[in-house]
Scaffold this motif. Structure first.
Motif, PDB file in Angstrom:
ATOM      1  N   GLY A  46       0.793  -1.232   0.000  1.00  0.00           N
ATOM      2  CA  GLY A  46       0.000   0.000   0.000  1.00  0.00           C
ATOM      3  C   GLY A  46       0.818   1.271   0.000  1.00  0.00           C
ATOM      4  O   GLY A  46       0.288   2.372   0.115  1.00  0.00           O
ATOM      5  N   LEU A  47       2.114   1.136  -0.142  1.00  0.00           N
ATOM      6  CA  LEU A  47       2.998   2.324  -0.181  1.00  0.00           C
ATOM      7  C   LEU A  47       3.720   2.373  -1.522  1.00  0.00           C
ATOM      8  O   LEU A  47       4.024   1.331  -2.092  1.00  0.00           O
ATOM      9  CB  LEU A  47       4.029   2.264   0.947  1.00  0.00           C
ATOM     10  N   THR A  48       3.994   3.596  -1.987  1.00  0.00           N
ATOM     11  CA  THR A  48       4.756   3.747  -3.226  1.00  0.00           C
ATOM     12  C   THR A  48       6.202   4.080  -2.867  1.00  0.00           C
ATOM     13  O   THR A  48       6.447   5.005  -2.088  1.00  0.00           O
ATOM     14  CB  THR A  48       4.175   4.894  -4.098  1.00  0.00           C
ATOM     15  N   HIS A  49       7.112   3.287  -3.412  1.00  0.00           N
ATOM     16  CA  HIS A  49       8.547   3.512  -3.151  1.00  0.00           C
ATOM     17  C   HIS A  49       9.184   4.054  -4.423  1.00  0.00           C
ATOM     18  O   HIS A  49       9.166   3.385  -5.446  1.00  0.00           O
ATOM     19  CB  HIS A  49       9.236   2.201  -2.738  1.00  0.00           C
ATOM     20  N   TRP A  50       9.723   5.249  -4.317  1.00  0.00           N
ATOM     21  CA  TRP A  50      10.394   5.864  -5.486  1.00  0.00           C
ATOM     22  C   TRP A  50      11.912   5.830  -5.300  1.00  0.00           C
ATOM     23  O   TRP A  50      12.414   5.965  -4.189  1.00  0.00           O
ATOM     24  CB  TRP A  50      10.037   7.349  -5.593  1.00  0.00           C
ATOM     25  N   GLN A  51      12.551   5.726  -6.439  1.00  0.00           N
ATOM     26  CA  GLN A  51      14.005   5.911  -6.433  1.00  0.00           C
ATOM     27  C   GLN A  51      14.288   6.939  -7.533  1.00  0.00           C
ATOM     28  O   GLN A  51      14.110   6.643  -8.715  1.00  0.00           O
ATOM     29  CB  GLN A  51      14.710   4.595  -6.722  1.00  0.00           C
ATOM     30  N   VAL A  52      14.657   8.145  -7.117  1.00  0.00           N
ATOM     31  CA  VAL A  52      14.825   9.245  -8.073  1.00  0.00           C
ATOM     32  C   VAL A  52      16.317   9.557  -8.233  1.00  0.00           C
ATOM     33  O   VAL A  52      16.989   9.937  -7.264  1.00  0.00           O
ATOM     34  CB  VAL A  52      14.091  10.526  -7.581  1.00  0.00           C
ATOM     35  N   THR A  53      16.790   9.387  -9.455  1.00  0.00           N
ATOM     36  CA  THR A  53      18.203   9.713  -9.716  1.00  0.00           C
ATOM     37  C   THR A  53      18.260  11.112 -10.329  1.00  0.00           C
ATOM     38  O   THR A  53      17.545  11.390 -11.292  1.00  0.00           O
ATOM     39  CB  THR A  53      18.818   8.684 -10.687  1.00  0.00           C
ATOM     40  N   VAL A  54      19.115  11.968  -9.724  1.00  0.00           N
ATOM     41  CA  VAL A  54      19.133  13.375 -10.167  1.00  0.00           C
ATOM     42  C   VAL A  54      20.540  13.783 -10.610  1.00  0.00           C
ATOM     43  O   VAL A  54      21.532  13.200 -10.177  1.00  0.00           O
ATOM     44  CB  VAL A  54      18.649  14.325  -9.033  1.00  0.00           C
ATOM     45  N   HIS A  55      20.566  14.797 -11.499  1.00  0.00           N
ATOM     46  CA  HIS A  55      21.857  15.358 -11.934  1.00  0.00           C
ATOM     47  C   HIS A  55      22.314  16.447 -10.989  1.00  0.00           C
ATOM     48  O   HIS A  55      23.494  16.658 -10.794  1.00  0.00           O
ATOM     49  CB  HIS A  55      21.718  16.043 -13.305  1.00  0.00           C
ATOM     50  N   ASP A  56      21.310  17.175 -10.474  1.00  0.00           N
ATOM     51  CA  ASP A  56      21.617  18.391  -9.724  1.00  0.00           C
ATOM     52  C   ASP A  56      21.127  18.217  -8.282  1.00  0.00           C
ATOM     53  O   ASP A  56      19.928  18.300  -8.001  1.00  0.00           O
ATOM     54  CB  ASP A  56      20.900  19.574 -10.413  1.00  0.00           C
ATOM     55  N   ASP A  57      22.081  18.006  -7.410  1.00  0.00           N
ATOM     56  CA  ASP A  57      21.756  17.741  -6.015  1.00  0.00           C
ATOM     57  C   ASP A  57      21.046  18.908  -5.342  1.00  0.00           C
ATOM     58  O   ASP A  57      20.095  18.728  -4.568  1.00  0.00           O
ATOM     59  CB  ASP A  57      23.067  17.479  -5.271  1.00  0.00           C
ATOM     60  N   GLU A  58      21.542  20.100  -5.659  1.00  0.00           N
ATOM     61  CA  GLU A  58      20.996  21.295  -5.006  1.00  0.00           C
ATOM     62  C   GLU A  58      19.522  21.478  -5.374  1.00  0.00           C
ATOM     63  O   GLU A  58      18.675  21.723  -4.512  1.00  0.00           O
ATOM     64  CB  GLU A  58      21.810  22.514  -5.453  1.00  0.00           C
ATOM     65  N   ALA A  59      19.239  21.320  -6.666  1.00  0.00           N
ATOM     66  CA  ALA A  59      17.854  21.463  -7.130  1.00  0.00           C
ATOM     67  C   ALA A  59      16.964  20.404  -6.482  1.00  0.00           C
ATOM     68  O   ALA A  59      15.835  20.686  -6.066  1.00  0.00           O
ATOM     69  CB  ALA A  59      17.810  21.339  -8.650  1.00  0.00           C
ATOM     70  N   ALA A  60      17.486  19.200  -6.385  1.00  0.00           N
ATOM     71  CA  ALA A  60      16.698  18.118  -5.779  1.00  0.00           C
ATOM     72  C   ALA A  60      16.392  18.419  -4.321  1.00  0.00           C
ATOM     73  O   ALA A  60      15.258  18.226  -3.864  1.00  0.00           O
ATOM     74  CB  ALA A  60      17.463  16.814  -5.906  1.00  0.00           C
ATOM     75  N   GLU A  61      17.428  18.877  -3.605  1.00  0.00           N
ATOM     76  CA  GLU A  61      17.228  19.191  -2.188  1.00  0.00           C
ATOM     77  C   GLU A  61      16.192  20.293  -2.004  1.00  0.00           C
ATOM     78  O   GLU A  61      15.377  20.270  -1.091  1.00  0.00           O
ATOM     79  CB  GLU A  61      18.556  19.617  -1.556  1.00  0.00           C
ATOM     80  N   ASP A  62      16.215  21.301  -2.908  1.00  0.00           N
ATOM     81  CA  ASP A  62      15.296  22.443  -2.801  1.00  0.00           C
ATOM     82  C   ASP A  62      13.871  22.073  -3.210  1.00  0.00           C
ATOM     83  O   ASP A  62      12.906  22.541  -2.618  1.00  0.00           O
ATOM     84  CB  ASP A  62      15.774  23.593  -3.697  1.00  0.00           C
ATOM     85  N   GLN A  63      13.739  21.257  -4.266  1.00  0.00           N
ATOM     86  CA  GLN A  63      12.425  21.149  -4.915  1.00  0.00           C
ATOM     87  C   GLN A  63      11.714  19.803  -4.800  1.00  0.00           C
ATOM     88  O   GLN A  63      10.486  19.751  -4.883  1.00  0.00           O
ATOM     89  CB  GLN A  63      12.576  21.481  -6.412  1.00  0.00           C
ATOM     90  N   LEU A  64      12.468  18.719  -4.646  1.00  0.00           N
ATOM     91  CA  LEU A  64      11.844  17.399  -4.766  1.00  0.00           C
ATOM     92  C   LEU A  64      10.694  17.196  -3.773  1.00  0.00           C
ATOM     93  O   LEU A  64       9.578  16.826  -4.165  1.00  0.00           O
ATOM     94  CB  LEU A  64      12.917  16.309  -4.612  1.00  0.00           C
ATOM     95  N   LEU A  65      10.959  17.493  -2.529  1.00  0.00           N
ATOM     96  CA  LEU A  65       9.940  17.270  -1.500  1.00  0.00           C
ATOM     97  C   LEU A  65       8.730  18.189  -1.721  1.00  0.00           C
ATOM     98  O   LEU A  65       7.571  17.783  -1.577  1.00  0.00           O
ATOM     99  CB  LEU A  65      10.562  17.499  -0.117  1.00  0.00           C
ATOM    100  N   LEU A  66       9.015  19.427  -2.139  1.00  0.00           N
ATOM    101  CA  LEU A  66       7.921  20.390  -2.375  1.00  0.00           C
ATOM    102  C   LEU A  66       7.025  19.938  -3.525  1.00  0.00           C
ATOM    103  O   LEU A  66       5.798  20.056  -3.463  1.00  0.00           O
ATOM    104  CB  LEU A  66       8.494  21.774  -2.689  1.00  0.00           C
ATOM    105  N   LEU A  67       7.661  19.380  -4.567  1.00  0.00           N
ATOM    106  CA  LEU A  67       6.885  18.895  -5.715  1.00  0.00           C
ATOM    107  C   LEU A  67       5.926  17.778  -5.304  1.00  0.00           C
ATOM    108  O   LEU A  67       4.792  17.704  -5.786  1.00  0.00           O
ATOM    109  CB  LEU A  67       7.830  18.362  -6.802  1.00  0.00           C
ATOM    110  N   ILE A  68       6.376  16.914  -4.412  1.00  0.00           N
ATOM    111  CA  ILE A  68       5.522  15.807  -3.954  1.00  0.00           C
ATOM    112  C   ILE A  68       4.377  16.352  -3.098  1.00  0.00           C
ATOM    113  O   ILE A  68       3.211  15.999  -3.267  1.00  0.00           O
ATOM    114  CB  ILE A  68       6.356  14.781  -3.148  1.00  0.00           C
ATOM    115  N   LEU A  69       4.730  17.283  -2.215  1.00  0.00           N
ATOM    116  CA  LEU A  69       3.738  17.777  -1.252  1.00  0.00           C
ATOM    117  C   LEU A  69       2.721  18.752  -1.854  1.00  0.00           C
ATOM    118  O   LEU A  69       1.782  19.177  -1.172  1.00  0.00           O
ATOM    119  CB  LEU A  69       4.449  18.418  -0.059  1.00  0.00           C
ATOM    120  N   GLU A  70       2.922  19.113  -3.142  1.00  0.00           N
ATOM    121  CA  GLU A  70       1.899  19.923  -3.821  1.00  0.00           C
ATOM    122  C   GLU A  70       0.566  19.184  -3.816  1.00  0.00           C
ATOM    123  O   GLU A  70      -0.493  19.790  -3.807  1.00  0.00           O
ATOM    124  CB  GLU A  70       2.337  20.184  -5.278  1.00  0.00           C
TER     125      GLU A  70
END
Lengths: 321, 275
Positions: A267-291
């Motif tokens: 019942g849970l979704t497990h993601w594995q997200v590979t990114v090029h830009d660590d800084e962008a991921a740290e800033d935006q990834l969680l916010l994009l999900i929580l939209e």
């Protein structure tokens, strides 16, 4: 201590060729003061060659190395005054006792007073647990005892830099534990540059790591940085409760996302997200999900690798080149 | 001294003062010489080496010359001549060969065992490493193979031979013997810096001694006088106050020059050694 921009060791395009074979190719390395610097690589990678050049035991074919601001070829003796060295297979005069060996070593550095030299020798014998064998000839010593004597003789001069070539390779687990404990104890007094292929030890005590393969530097970074990403980009693991399809589309659309995998389990979704830009991921990834307010993030974090994974990946990739 | 090294020195001294230890201060080319010399001397005089060497040379040199001294039927003056002519040339030849055999591992042994690399990782200069070997081993061989047998020889001659031995010329002969021994020591040490196994060192060294002993009649004089090969005859002749050919100083000077050249070659080669 005289260092170059806070670096105890600074090498620039250091190269060593033996009869046309490159043992070391253009090594540029900086070892910061008071760090424990792990120098990794498979056998024949050029680790011992590098160490021998730093100590003036062999001459660079080209390039330059500076220790404490002093050139290794021009001022080798002055460099060696500040260094303690333990060879991979330490050799001593077999007829001497451990105490005589330490006395002989100490006299290269100190001319007196005799009682203080003897006190320092006693201190070293005690540190490595050889006080009960101090007056026995070395020819009767086991491999582990020789290694412990090696550590003692390397430290007898209060070195500003301790260079250890495979210090734990010949030791049993207890011996290895003791060596690592000594290294950790010395961290506040000295810089430790050591070569090894025991990755578990490196991960335990090192601040920075350099990986060498076929004489070439494959990677050099603080250990945490190296463990955070294996060079192909950082990977973030996210566990989400709820329908994550729309959030997945949003994340996949980001230019800094390299690839994405999703698994539905319990019942849970497990993601594995590979990114090029660590800084962008740290800033935006969680916010994009929580939209998506219906989603609950159960866990979020950057994947950490163990050193063995990082090492094997890098060495294999480098070997393919 | 530039400002950077001035700073390094003062920091060294501060650290040493903190520990209460006095740092070694030596010229770079002589770094660690005293320590290495002490260790080399310790290997001669702190172990059984010194008495084993002494026993060997006393048995060989004094044993044979005593047998000659006890020969009956010779007039006293001739007997003295015979004894000196046995002792000194033999000490030049046999000690030369013995030096090559005993010293063949001095450098190679340390290179093979890895102890040379260990020492060179300390603040020790390569030239000091070689010079400590030369000085300690020259002293060791001189005392055990030349001085002690010569003292015993003088006592034996004074006891057995009815004609007195003139000491001053004899000492000159002993000096020539010591020079010859020094030649073979420096030759062996130099070869040790060029080769990585004992075979070529022993082969070349012993071959050189044997060539001088066995083939000197076939070697042109111009070549002979540029080598230590005539030294056994020179030593014996000088010790007995005999008239020698006017060119006798040439092989002595040539040997001394060779010694300097071989030490320089050893320093040069060992300075380029890759450990």
């Amino acid at each position: 201590m005289n260092t170059l921009n806070g670096n105890v060791i600074h090498t620039q395009e250091l190269t060593k060729t033996y009869k046309g074979v490159n043992a070391l190719q253009g090594l540029s390395l900086q070892v910061p003061k008071n760090s424990i610097f792990g120098f990794l690589g498979p056998n024949g990678a050029g680790k011992s060659t590098t160490i021998k050049m730093l100590l003036g035991l062999t001459r660079p074919t080209s390039g330059k190395a500076v220790l404490f601001g002093k050139d290794i070829t021009q001022e080798s003796l002055a460099v060696r005054r500040k260094v303690g060295y333990l060879a991979q297979d330490p050799r001593y005069y077999e007829h001497m006792t451990a105490r005589q060996t330490l006395r002989y070593t100490a006299r290269f550095f100190y001319s007196g007073p005799k009682d203080l030299i003897e006190a320092r020798i006693e201190e070293m014998l005690d540190l490595v647990g050889l006080d009960d064998k101090a007056d026995r000839p070395i020819k009767g010593f086991s491999g582990g005892e020789r290694q412990r004597l090696g550590i003692a003789q390397a430290q007898v001069n209060y070195p500003d830099l301790l260079i250890l070539d495979e210090p734990a390779a010949a030791l049993d687990p207890m011996g290895r534990h003791d060596v690592l404990a000594v290294m950790e104890k010395l961290r506040k007094y000295t810089t430790i540059f050591y070569s090894t292929h025991i990755l578990e030890d490196v991960q335990r005590v090192s601040d920075r790591v350099a990986i060498l393969n076929h004489g070439r530097l494959v990677a050099e970074a603080p250990i945490q940085e190296l463990l955070a990403g294996n060079g192909a980009g950082s990977v973030y693991n996210v566990t989400i409760k709820g329908d994550a399809a729309r959030a997945q589309s949003r994340v996949e659309a980001q230019p800094w996302v390299h690839s994405m995998g999703a698994i539905l389990k319990d019942g849970l979704t497990h993601w594995q997200v590979t990114v090029h830009d660590d800084e962008a991921a740290e800033d935006q990834l969680l916010l994009l999900i929580l939209e998506d307010r219906a989603l609950r993030v159960k866990s979020f974090g950057r994947k950490t690798y163990n050193l063995e994974e990082v090492f094997l990946t890098m060495v294999r990739e480098e070997s393919k080149k | 001294m530039n400002s950077q090294s001035k700073l390094a020195v003062s920091q060294d001294l501060i650290l040493a003062a903190r520990q209460g230890l006095i740092p070694v201060r030596q010229r770079a080319w002589l770094g660690g010489f005293g320590n290495m010399l002490r260790k080399e001397l310790g290997q001669w005089w702190g172990t059984r080496t010194w008495w084993v060497q002494t026993l060997i040379w006393v048995l060989i040199l004094n044993g044979i010359s005593t047998i000659v001294a006890l020969t009956e039927g010779l007039p006293p003056a001739e007997l003295l001549q015979e004894v000196v002519q046995t002792f000194l040339p033999m000490s030049v030849g046999a000690v030369g060969m013995g030096t090559v055999i005993a010293a063949q591992g001095l450098i190679v042994g340390e290179k093979q065992l890895g102890t040379a690399a260990w020492v060179m990782s300390k603040p020790a200069s390569r030239s000091a490493f070689i010079l400590a070997k030369v000085v300690a081993n020259a002293l060791g061989f001189w005392v055990t193979a030349i001085i002690i047998p010569s003292i015993i020889f003088v006592i034996t001659v004074r006891t057995v031979v009815p004609v007195p031995l003139d000491l001053a010329p004899f000492l000159v002969g002993v000096g020539i013997s010591a020079l010859s021994q020094f030649f073979y020591l420096t030759l062996t040490i130099m070869l040790g810096t060029f080769f990585n196994s004992r075979g070529p060192i022993a082969g070349i060294g012993i071959g050189f001694v044997m060539t001088g002993l066995l083939l000197k009649g076939f070697i042109p004089m111009q070549v002979m006088i540029a080598t230590p090969w005539p030294l056994p005859d020179v030593a014996g002749g000088l010790a007995l106050g005999m008239e020698l050919p006017s060119i006798w100083p040439v092989p002595v000077i040539a040997t001394a020059v060779w010694v300097i050249i071989m030490i320089a070659a050893a320093l040069w080669r060992f300075g380029r050694e890759e450990f």
